[in-house]
Scaffold this motif. Sequence first.
Motif, PDB file in Angstrom:
ATOM      1  N   SER A   1      -2.145  -3.174  -0.173  1.00  0.00           N
ATOM      2  CA  SER A   1      -2.969  -3.952   0.705  1.00  0.00           C
ATOM      3  C   SER A   1      -4.150  -3.149   1.188  1.00  0.00           C
ATOM      4  O   SER A   1      -5.152  -3.702   1.870  1.00  0.00           O
ATOM      5  N   GLN A   2      -4.461  -2.168   0.338  1.00  0.00           N
ATOM      6  CA  GLN A   2      -5.801  -1.486   0.239  1.00  0.00           C
ATOM      7  C   GLN A   2      -6.147  -1.002   1.712  1.00  0.00           C
ATOM      8  O   GLN A   2      -7.102  -0.957   2.285  1.00  0.00           O
ATOM      9  N   GLN A   3      -5.148  -0.566   2.459  1.00  0.00           N
ATOM     10  CA  GLN A   3      -5.138  -0.075   3.880  1.00  0.00           C
ATOM     11  C   GLN A   3      -4.271   0.960   4.075  1.00  0.00           C
ATOM     12  O   GLN A   3      -3.125   0.876   3.583  1.00  0.00           O
ATOM     13  N   GLY A   4      -4.407   1.897   4.536  1.00  0.00           N
ATOM     14  CA  GLY A   4      -3.547   3.237   4.586  1.00  0.00           C
ATOM     15  C   GLY A   4      -3.615   3.831   6.154  1.00  0.00           C
ATOM     16  O   GLY A   4      -4.910   4.124   6.841  1.00  0.00           O
ATOM     17  N   SER A   5      -2.561   3.648   6.802  1.00  0.00           N
ATOM     18  CA  SER A   5      -2.554   4.230   8.265  1.00  0.00           C
ATOM     19  C   SER A   5      -0.965   4.850   8.192  1.00  0.00           C
ATOM     20  O   SER A   5       0.030   4.304   8.073  1.00  0.00           O
ATOM     21  N   THR A   6      -0.726   5.854   9.353  1.00  0.00           N
ATOM     22  CA  THR A   6       0.471   6.300   9.727  1.00  0.00           C
ATOM     23  C   THR A   6       1.338   5.148  10.249  1.00  0.00           C
ATOM     24  O   THR A   6       2.516   4.884  10.073  1.00  0.00           O
TER      25      THR A   6
ATOM     26  N   MET B   1       4.003  19.067  -2.231  1.00  0.00           N
ATOM     27  CA  MET B   1       4.198  18.043  -3.403  1.00  0.00           C
ATOM     28  C   MET B   1       5.236  18.214  -4.284  1.00  0.00           C
ATOM     29  O   MET B   1       5.555  17.607  -4.852  1.00  0.00           O
ATOM     30  N   GLY B   2       5.763  19.578  -4.037  1.00  0.00           N
ATOM     31  CA  GLY B   2       7.014  19.778  -4.925  1.00  0.00           C
ATOM     32  C   GLY B   2       8.287  19.222  -4.026  1.00  0.00           C
ATOM     33  O   GLY B   2       9.353  19.136  -4.596  1.00  0.00           O
ATOM     34  N   ASN B   3       8.154  18.750  -2.966  1.00  0.00           N
ATOM     35  CA  ASN B   3       9.258  18.177  -2.212  1.00  0.00           C
ATOM     36  C   ASN B   3       8.999  16.670  -1.761  1.00  0.00           C
ATOM     37  O   ASN B   3       8.743  16.753  -0.578  1.00  0.00           O
ATOM     38  N   LEU B   4       8.728  15.946  -2.610  1.00  0.00           N
ATOM     39  CA  LEU B   4       8.220  14.403  -2.136  1.00  0.00           C
ATOM     40  C   LEU B   4       8.940  13.884  -1.381  1.00  0.00           C
ATOM     41  O   LEU B   4      10.305  13.820  -1.363  1.00  0.00           O
ATOM     42  N   ASP B   5       8.724  13.058  -0.303  1.00  0.00           N
ATOM     43  CA  ASP B   5       9.571  11.966   0.347  1.00  0.00           C
ATOM     44  C   ASP B   5      10.275  10.988  -0.424  1.00  0.00           C
ATOM     45  O   ASP B   5       9.441  10.537  -1.428  1.00  0.00           O
ATOM     46  N   PRO B   6      11.301  10.556  -0.070  1.00  0.00           N
ATOM     47  CA  PRO B   6      12.027   9.435  -1.145  1.00  0.00           C
ATOM     48  C   PRO B   6      11.192   8.091  -0.812  1.00  0.00           C
ATOM     49  O   PRO B   6      11.333   7.272  -1.749  1.00  0.00           O
ATOM     50  N   PHE B   7      10.524   7.907   0.205  1.00  0.00           N
ATOM     51  CA  PHE B   7       9.390   6.697   0.137  1.00  0.00           C
ATOM     52  C   PHE B   7       8.152   6.897  -0.351  1.00  0.00           C
ATOM     53  O   PHE B   7       7.487   6.124  -0.046  1.00  0.00           O
ATOM     54  N   PHE B   8       7.943   8.131  -0.943  1.00  0.00           N
ATOM     55  CA  PHE B   8       6.506   8.200  -1.486  1.00  0.00           C
ATOM     56  C   PHE B   8       5.902   7.410  -2.464  1.00  0.00           C
ATOM     57  O   PHE B   8       5.025   6.728  -2.079  1.00  0.00           O
ATOM     58  N   GLU B   9       6.736   6.693  -3.604  1.00  0.00           N
ATOM     59  CA  GLU B   9       6.287   5.988  -4.368  1.00  0.00           C
ATOM     60  C   GLU B   9       6.216   4.440  -3.746  1.00  0.00           C
ATOM     61  O   GLU B   9       5.176   3.664  -4.127  1.00  0.00           O
ATOM     62  N   GLU B  10       7.099   4.169  -2.871  1.00  0.00           N
ATOM     63  CA  GLU B  10       6.960   2.993  -2.271  1.00  0.00           C
ATOM     64  C   GLU B  10       5.913   2.837  -1.336  1.00  0.00           C
ATOM     65  O   GLU B  10       5.187   1.740  -1.325  1.00  0.00           O
ATOM     66  N   ALA B  11       5.850   3.897  -0.771  1.00  0.00           N
ATOM     67  CA  ALA B  11       4.427   3.857   0.211  1.00  0.00           C
ATOM     68  C   ALA B  11       3.208   3.775  -0.406  1.00  0.00           C
ATOM     69  O   ALA B  11       2.247   3.163   0.105  1.00  0.00           O
TER      70      ALA B  11
ATOM     71  N   LYS C   1      -8.958   5.462  12.979  1.00  0.00           N
ATOM     72  CA  LYS C   1      -9.300   4.245  11.993  1.00  0.00           C
ATOM     73  C   LYS C   1      -8.538   4.428  10.717  1.00  0.00           C
ATOM     74  O   LYS C   1      -7.879   5.428  10.386  1.00  0.00           O
ATOM     75  N   PRO C   2      -8.151   3.416  10.102  1.00  0.00           N
ATOM     76  CA  PRO C   2      -7.426   3.423   8.783  1.00  0.00           C
ATOM     77  C   PRO C   2      -8.224   4.428   7.688  1.00  0.00           C
ATOM     78  O   PRO C   2      -9.238   4.337   7.552  1.00  0.00           O
ATOM     79  N   ARG C   3      -7.346   5.151   6.757  1.00  0.00           N
ATOM     80  CA  ARG C   3      -8.005   5.750   5.734  1.00  0.00           C
ATOM     81  C   ARG C   3      -8.348   5.148   4.717  1.00  0.00           C
ATOM     82  O   ARG C   3      -7.951   3.846   4.371  1.00  0.00           O
ATOM     83  N   ASP C   4      -9.309   5.509   3.874  1.00  0.00           N
ATOM     84  CA  ASP C   4      -9.866   4.866   2.864  1.00  0.00           C
ATOM     85  C   ASP C   4      -8.809   4.993   1.561  1.00  0.00           C
ATOM     86  O   ASP C   4      -8.193   6.181   1.535  1.00  0.00           O
ATOM     87  N   VAL C   5      -8.651   3.921   0.893  1.00  0.00           N
ATOM     88  CA  VAL C   5      -7.711   4.221  -0.528  1.00  0.00           C
ATOM     89  C   VAL C   5      -8.615   4.184  -1.478  1.00  0.00           C
ATOM     90  O   VAL C   5      -9.669   3.448  -1.782  1.00  0.00           O
TER      91      VAL C   5
ATOM     92  N   ALA D   1      -7.657   1.843  -6.975  1.00  0.00           N
ATOM     93  CA  ALA D   1      -7.427   0.324  -6.902  1.00  0.00           C
ATOM     94  C   ALA D   1      -6.299  -0.286  -7.733  1.00  0.00           C
ATOM     95  O   ALA D   1      -6.239  -1.428  -7.163  1.00  0.00           O
ATOM     96  N   ASP D   2      -5.611   0.288  -8.391  1.00  0.00           N
ATOM     97  CA  ASP D   2      -4.687  -0.475  -9.057  1.00  0.00           C
ATOM     98  C   ASP D   2      -3.307   0.425  -9.304  1.00  0.00           C
ATOM     99  O   ASP D   2      -3.344   1.454  -9.021  1.00  0.00           O
ATOM    100  N   GLU D   3      -2.279  -0.339  -9.594  1.00  0.00           N
ATOM    101  CA  GLU D   3      -0.880   0.464  -9.693  1.00  0.00           C
ATOM    102  C   GLU D   3      -1.005   1.360 -11.021  1.00  0.00           C
ATOM    103  O   GLU D   3       0.077   2.116 -11.066  1.00  0.00           O
ATOM    104  N   GLY D   4      -1.830   1.037 -12.098  1.00  0.00           N
ATOM    105  CA  GLY D   4      -1.637   1.842 -13.135  1.00  0.00           C
ATOM    106  C   GLY D   4      -2.032   3.135 -13.122  1.00  0.00           C
ATOM    107  O   GLY D   4      -1.313   3.982 -13.523  1.00  0.00           O
TER     108      GLY D   4
END
Length: 840
Positions: free
Chosen positions: A780-785, A763-773, A819-823, A826-829
């Motif tokens: 979308s409430q769905q998470g998969s690679t 977690m000390g070297n986050l991917d540049p796409f981390f926040e957008e992902a 199967k997709p992972r559980d999110v 619930a919100d962006e806050g």
Amino acid sequence: MAKKKTERKPSSLTEAIGLSSFLRSERTDFLFGMIIVLFAIVTFIAMFSYLNTGAADQSLLESLRPGEWLNTGKEFCNYCGSFGAIISYLFITENFGFSAFLIPAFLILVGVKMMQIFTVNLWKWFFGMAVSMIWLSLFLSKVLSPFMTEWVFNPGGNHGAIGVEYIENVIGPPGLTAVLFFSAIALLTFISKQTITWVRRIFNPLKSVANKASEIVTDKLNNSGSDADETEADDNNEPLSQTQQFANAVKSDNTKVAKTKEDNAAPAVIDLTDLSNLGGSTKKKPSANAAEPIAPNVSNPAAINGAPASTLTVEVGKAERASGSDIAKDVFDTPINPLEPFVNYKHPGLELLSKDDNEGRPYVDMEEIKAHNEEIVRVLKSFGIEIREIKATVGPTITLYEITPAEGIRITKIRSLEDDIALRLSALGVRIIAPIPGKGTIGIEVPNKKRHNVSMESILNSRKFQETKFDLPIALGKTITNEVFMADLTKIPHLLVAGATGQGKSVGLNVIITSLLYKKHPNELKLVLIDPKKVEFSVYAPIADHFMAQVDDDDEPIITDVTKVVRTLKSLCTLMDHRYDLLKLAGARNLKEYNDKFLHHRLNPELGHEFMPYIVVIIDEFGDLIMTAGKEVEMPIARIAQLARAVGIHMIIATQRPTTSIITGNIKANFPGRIAFKVSSMMDSRIILDRPGANQLIGMGDMLYLNGNEPTRVQCAFINTPEIVKINEYIAKQSGPVHPMELPEPKGEDGGDTGSGSNAGDMGNLDPFFEEAARSVIISQQGSTSMIQRRFSIGYNRAGRLMDQLEKAGIVGAAHGSKPRDVLIADEGQLSTIMAQLKR
């Protein structure tokens, strides 16, 4: 004084074959076709000019005898001179009138066909135009002649005038009308079956109106029913099911299919198998899943024309209602195009390959065949073997002499005479096939003194390759009967290639790769090339982005470092397991069924489903890998060979050391397809083919292919490095992927990813796409690679590391197989709070 050496005169058969080769050559066809097209164009111009100058030219021609037409000193008014006036007079006035314009039109089709510009069915066009010309001649003479009395020629020509007069004398004007009508309907039916439907509508218009009205009523009923269902769902506050949501989403993003294939006619192959005198539409079935529309029972037809709804009585059986499988019915009719987004990709053309000067026909030396025939008969007679019949089949490299022995001759007696026949014929590599499978004859293969190389262009330009339906076609060369030999890699499904150094093994691998490149799209095929010698596959580097697959952090897509081979093979095992999980989830037995379901919208991409390309793994020098890595290389290869066939992963391994330590029993058991080039000993042949034969080959691409009971002798096609370079440069310029396909990180012994290490979830070297992902997953409430991989256009391994970081941050839950992972958020806050903590 020394006697002058008399020169041999070529036999009449040889001259005939040479003349036949010239007449059948592509250059001759092209030139004759151009001559015919030019002649037809001049005839067109002359006939159009005759419409204005016909009066003067016709009076001049009729005042002279036919023998004086070309010798007269008078000038014709036709724009094309005396030639135009004469040919127009013969075609228009004397024969078919205006319908004679179909004659030069057909000649243009003939010329275009000979020039190979377009492929047309000449017999169908000839029949259609001939009948049309005769019909028009009669029709124009009957209809237009009363209104064109001032013209110097009948609009239907003399043929039409005489034909109309004769038919009316026999059956009268009504009979002539009936004949013209029937012949017109018959001709249109021959051209298109749709004519039958048109005729039925003409004679029964009420039925067509009733069917149309029934369709309108059915559509209104279906629309009202769907509106009612939506209202009921809103009243009950019940959300749509996942299947309905997916169908609506797919229906909104429906795409069109683009087909860009061209069929080119291939030249015929000379068949020289008869030399015995030397010695003596399917129709597509409807889908079972598609629901048929319900036909209502309308008791008051007046309601169709706008009557009140109360006057309409409709019976709809409750059991006949659609079960919901027709939600995406319109989507099923338009499948996904697997070539997107690179639909403009063009396959390499045959102009990139060197053309064979002999047009693919082997050289035939009749004197050599006669001499060998007489010597074989003499040798066998000297050992007391009588022959009833002998036949010679000339191939590119060898000639097969098929002999039929007399009654009472033992096959083993002939089989033991291999060395004696080779000694008498002064030939290298004489091979006896006793008996020939499927025939009651014994074969003696004798090498030709003058060999004929098989060019790659002659193989790929054959009708057999152009029209093949194989999933992974590999065109290897030509057989003894000069026929193109092909195999489907998906049916083999793995191939072992072995032979001594310099006997054509590397060229054979290039021929296989070229065959696949000429038939497959970058979206349909990926290659994994392993080249320990570092020089054999380097020529394919320009097409790495289009057709290669590699592990994420490999520097080169063509693997030359032996230490990286094991990692790549384990990565393929991981990919194989992942694909099997998707096949299980989709309920498909193999890759072909899975892709068919995906392309017809029966699989949800949000669940990780995607179009899977075929993957072909080619190892050039397997012996070197075994020496350096041993069992560590053999075990993943054996596992892939045992299981990967169903998920579209196929292997081709080649070695120049056919020993039991290299080609072990485990390898032989999982590689049913074998190609053996010339080897030095019978023991090597038995290791490769489990039988002798490879030691009797003559080299230079001469090989035996085995995938069953008996091997097939094939002369491998030849392709040189400049040709390969041209093909690769052409492919590199086409639209296609911008980077090679990324293979997943291989799993280690503990089940984790060996390539991820301790930094996968750092977690000390986050991917540049981390926040957008993270934001995309929360919305979308769905998470998969696979979803992250598609949305951000990144590789599978990077998307996997992103998911690990999201899991460690508490945004998504743990993985549950495919199967997709559980999110968990619930919100962006909540995401803003997590991001603030991570940035501290």
